[in-house]
Write a protein that holds these residues in place. Structure first.
Motif, PDB file in Angstrom:
ATOM      1  N   THR A 157      -0.311   6.369   1.553  1.00 22.06           N
ATOM      2  CA  THR A 157      -1.201   7.293   2.412  1.00 22.06           C
ATOM      3  C   THR A 157      -2.641   7.326   2.016  1.00 22.06           C
ATOM      4  O   THR A 157      -2.885   7.172   0.860  1.00 22.06           O
ATOM      5  CB  THR A 157      -0.805   8.724   2.742  1.00 22.06           C
ATOM      6  OG1 THR A 157      -0.925   9.302   1.197  1.00 22.06           O
ATOM      7  CG2 THR A 157       0.860   9.000   3.213  1.00 22.06           C
ATOM      8  N   SER A 170      -4.711   9.289   2.446  1.00 19.96           N
ATOM      9  CA  SER A 170      -5.227  10.673   1.823  1.00 19.96           C
ATOM     10  C   SER A 170      -4.678  10.790   0.375  1.00 19.96           C
ATOM     11  O   SER A 170      -5.584  11.269  -0.554  1.00 19.96           O
ATOM     12  CB  SER A 170      -4.542  11.942   2.394  1.00 19.96           C
ATOM     13  OG  SER A 170      -3.408  11.791   2.516  1.00 19.96           O
ATOM     14  N   THR A 230     -13.525  13.021   5.661  1.00 19.11           N
ATOM     15  CA  THR A 230     -12.437  12.441   5.950  1.00 19.11           C
ATOM     16  C   THR A 230     -11.838  12.354   7.508  1.00 19.11           C
ATOM     17  O   THR A 230     -11.795  13.898   7.774  1.00 19.11           O
ATOM     18  CB  THR A 230     -11.347  12.143   5.001  1.00 19.11           C
ATOM     19  OG1 THR A 230     -10.715  13.522   4.850  1.00 19.11           O
ATOM     20  CG2 THR A 230     -11.790  12.061   3.417  1.00 19.11           C
ATOM     21  N   PHE A 263      -8.479  10.888   8.593  1.00 21.04           N
ATOM     22  CA  PHE A 263      -7.476   9.812   8.712  1.00 21.04           C
ATOM     23  C   PHE A 263      -6.500   9.893   9.777  1.00 21.04           C
ATOM     24  O   PHE A 263      -5.495  10.438   9.727  1.00 21.04           O
ATOM     25  CB  PHE A 263      -6.609   9.634   7.453  1.00 21.04           C
ATOM     26  CG  PHE A 263      -7.591   9.540   6.180  1.00 21.04           C
ATOM     27  CD1 PHE A 263      -7.644  10.259   4.956  1.00 21.04           C
ATOM     28  CD2 PHE A 263      -8.624   8.293   6.241  1.00 21.04           C
ATOM     29  CE1 PHE A 263      -8.382  10.124   3.959  1.00 21.04           C
ATOM     30  CE2 PHE A 263      -9.628   8.193   4.836  1.00 21.04           C
ATOM     31  CZ  PHE A 263      -9.323   9.081   4.005  1.00 21.04           C
ATOM     32  N   ASP A 271      -2.546   7.610   8.629  1.00 17.09           N
ATOM     33  CA  ASP A 271      -2.713   8.086   7.303  1.00 17.09           C
ATOM     34  C   ASP A 271      -1.729   7.234   6.447  1.00 17.09           C
ATOM     35  O   ASP A 271      -1.821   7.095   5.257  1.00 17.09           O
ATOM     36  CB  ASP A 271      -2.278   9.528   6.843  1.00 17.09           C
ATOM     37  CG  ASP A 271      -2.692   9.954   5.688  1.00 17.09           C
ATOM     38  OD1 ASP A 271      -3.509   9.304   5.025  1.00 17.09           O
ATOM     39  OD2 ASP A 271      -2.023  10.889   5.182  1.00 17.09           O
TER      40      ASP A 271
END
Length: 543
Positions: free
Chosen positions: A399, A401, A425, A427, A430
């Motif tokens: 991912t 993140s 951010t 995403f 992700d």
């Protein structure tokens, strides 16, 4: 807390043993009739006066009284005896019985005072004593003075003392640290300088004087030192110093320039790294740092750049030269690890042996920074070798993140010095199947570059996002930094190229991630406006 004496006992010693300190309480309770001084009520007035005086003093004091040298001391002296040692047995004890381990040292001084009435003075004298459950080396500054009794004879010795162990050991450690620091500086072949903006006094070590042609026994000023920079680069140096002198800059100074020996004409490309220190009013009072000769490093970079240009013109020899370069990088990155680790280990060992003043700590910090930069270069060389070899790394489901959070931790120190950056951010996609190490490298290089190339005129703003496009995951990172000029945009993905030379870096980060991205079937695009900001679009192939 000491127990207060009964009213009748207090009245007997009123004005003599008044107060509630530890030693006052112990003296009251002590059975003095078992010593040669006798009960308190029979003490001569001179003894009472001296005991009262030391008990009321905040300075460490000690008394030897009579032929047996019976001992008294105050609360200020008490800590010098430590724990699990002579206290409280020393109170009322004969001097010879108390100080057997050092009697041969102190008894001649006591005799001098008692027989001849001559006071003594000793400074930072090593006199070991038993305390804290062991015999310790203790340093003292002390004076012995005669105490005149009621009949005019010398009846005792007054000791006024101060333990200086910490001061002496710090002085010893400081000298050792200076010697070690000097050795480290000489081993690294660094030049050093220190400048006082208030007095305009500029000092440098022997190496810098030799580089710029200053006689060893002569001092100079900052402007004369700057005049040894080649004329085309002097203004940039002056501007960098001016910026370092501004409180808002934090005092950082870092520049690469060329210095010229006025007689021999020898040129050296050097990196000067230092710091300005400010007083409470925000005014600079010291500017100091180190200078490293990087001429050979720059020559090596130029030679590699020339080799790259030659490779482009000689397609037939491309594979052979690439292999030669790969072997060189692979060998260099491994061979350089051992000496730099030895230097770093030695420096850390020196740091553990003692404390340092602000100037020394600044030099050490700069050396550690240079070591970390060298280690980073070695790491980068290793990465170049890997991407040159096209090593495949097994992909896994990741991912963005998670990788982003790992990178944020890695660059936390860079974030702290980057004028409170705003990092946002988004995403939308992700998840991706990719090499963990390679995705970290891509995000790390692009995010750290956005921080390094931020503008000092505004707060850095960096936006990271992902979205799906065709067969790729599009990762985008945009900033409002310095931007890249049109003539440099096509070069920044080349090895050892940097968009702005004043920003520290090896110039291989973008080269590495471009190879990583392309090796896995993706591509990277650049959009930038000088003075406005930069956007990188990375098309990552789901593997």
């Amino acid at each position: 807390m000491a127990t207060k004496p009964s009213p009748d006992k207090k009245s007997k010693h009123s004005g003599f043993l008044s107060g509630e300190g530890e030693m006052v309480s112990l003296i009251r309770k002590f059975d003095w009739s078992k010593t040669s001084v006798g009960p308190i009520e029979q003490w001569p007035q001179s003894l009472k006066t001296m005991v009262s005086m030391i008990l009321s003093s905040k300075f460490p004091m000690f008394i030897w009284w009579g032929e047996d040298l019976i001992q008294f001391y105050n609360d200020a002296y008490r800590p010098s005896l430590g724990n699990n040692g002579k206290h409280p047995l020393a109170l009322g004890q004969k001097g010879k019985n108390c100080w057997q381990e050092i009697w041969t040292i102190i008894y001649p001084l006591i005799t001098q005072v008692m027989t001849m009435g001559e006071a003594t003075w000793s400074e930072d004298q090593l006199i070991p004593i038993y305390r804290n459950g062991k015999l310790e080396d203790v340093y003292w500054t002390f004076g012995y003075s005669p105490i005149i009794g009621d009949s005019g004879e010398i009846s005792g010795v007054l000791v006024v003392c101060n333990e200086t162990t910490e001061k002496v050991l710090n002085s010893i450690n400081l000298k050792e640290s200076k010697d070690q620091l000097h050795f480290a500086i000489e081993s690294a072949e660094l030049a050093t300088w220190e400048y006082n903006p208030v007095t305009n006094v500029f000092k440098s070590n022997k190496r810098l004087k030799e580089w710029i042609g200053i006689p060893l026994n002569t001092e100079t000023n900052l402007e004369d030192a700057i005049n040894n920079v080649v004329s085309s680069e002097r203004e940039a140096v002056r501007e960098a110093i001016k910026q370092s002198f501004e409180y808002s800059s934090g005092g950082a100074f870092n520049i690469v320039c060329t210095i010229l020996h006025p007689i021999t004409g020898v040129e050296r490309m050097v990196r000067a790294k230092g710091r300005t220190y400010f007083d409470l009013k925000g005014e600079p009072y010291r500017f100091s740092g180190i200078i490293q000769d990087i001429s050979e490093e720059e020559i090596a970079k130029k030679e590699l750049a020339d080799s790259r240009k030659s490779l482009e013109l000689r397609n037939v020899e491309l594979l052979k030269i690439n292999n030669d370069l790969d072997n060189f990088i692979y060998t260099a990155s491994h061979d350089l690890k051992a000496p730099i680790s030895n230097i770093e280990g030695l420096l850390h060992a020196y740091m553990m042996d003692g404390s340092f003043d602000e100037e020394q700590q600044s030099l050490i910090d700069m050396m550690l920074f240079s070591i970390e930069r060298f280690k980073t270069t070695i790491k980068d060389l290793t990465e170049i070798s890997k991407v040159q070899r096209g090593l495949n790394i097994e992909p896994e489901v990741l991912t963005f993140s998670e990788i982003y959070n790992e990178v944020i931790l890695d660059i936390s120190e860079l974030i702290k010095i980057s004028n409170d950056p705003l990092i946002v951010t988004d995403f939308k996609i992700d998840t991706i199947k990719y090499s963990r190490k390679n995705l970290r490298s891509i995000i790390y290089n692009l995010l750290s570059n956005a921080l390094k190339y931020s503008s000092s005129k505004r707060r850095p703003e960096i936006h990271l996002s992902t979205e799906s496009t065709d067969d790729f995951v599009l990762f985008t990172i945009s900033d409002n930094g310095l931007g890249i000029s049109p003539e440099n945009q096509h070069k920044i993905f080349n090895m050892f190229e940097r968009a702005h030379q004043h920003v520290e870096g090896s110039g291989i980060g973008l080269y590495i991630i471009k190879r990583i991205i392309e090796n896995s079937g993706g591509k990277i695009e650049l959009q930038s406006t000088e003075g406005v900001g930069t956007t990188f679009k990375v098309y990552l192939k789901n593997l």
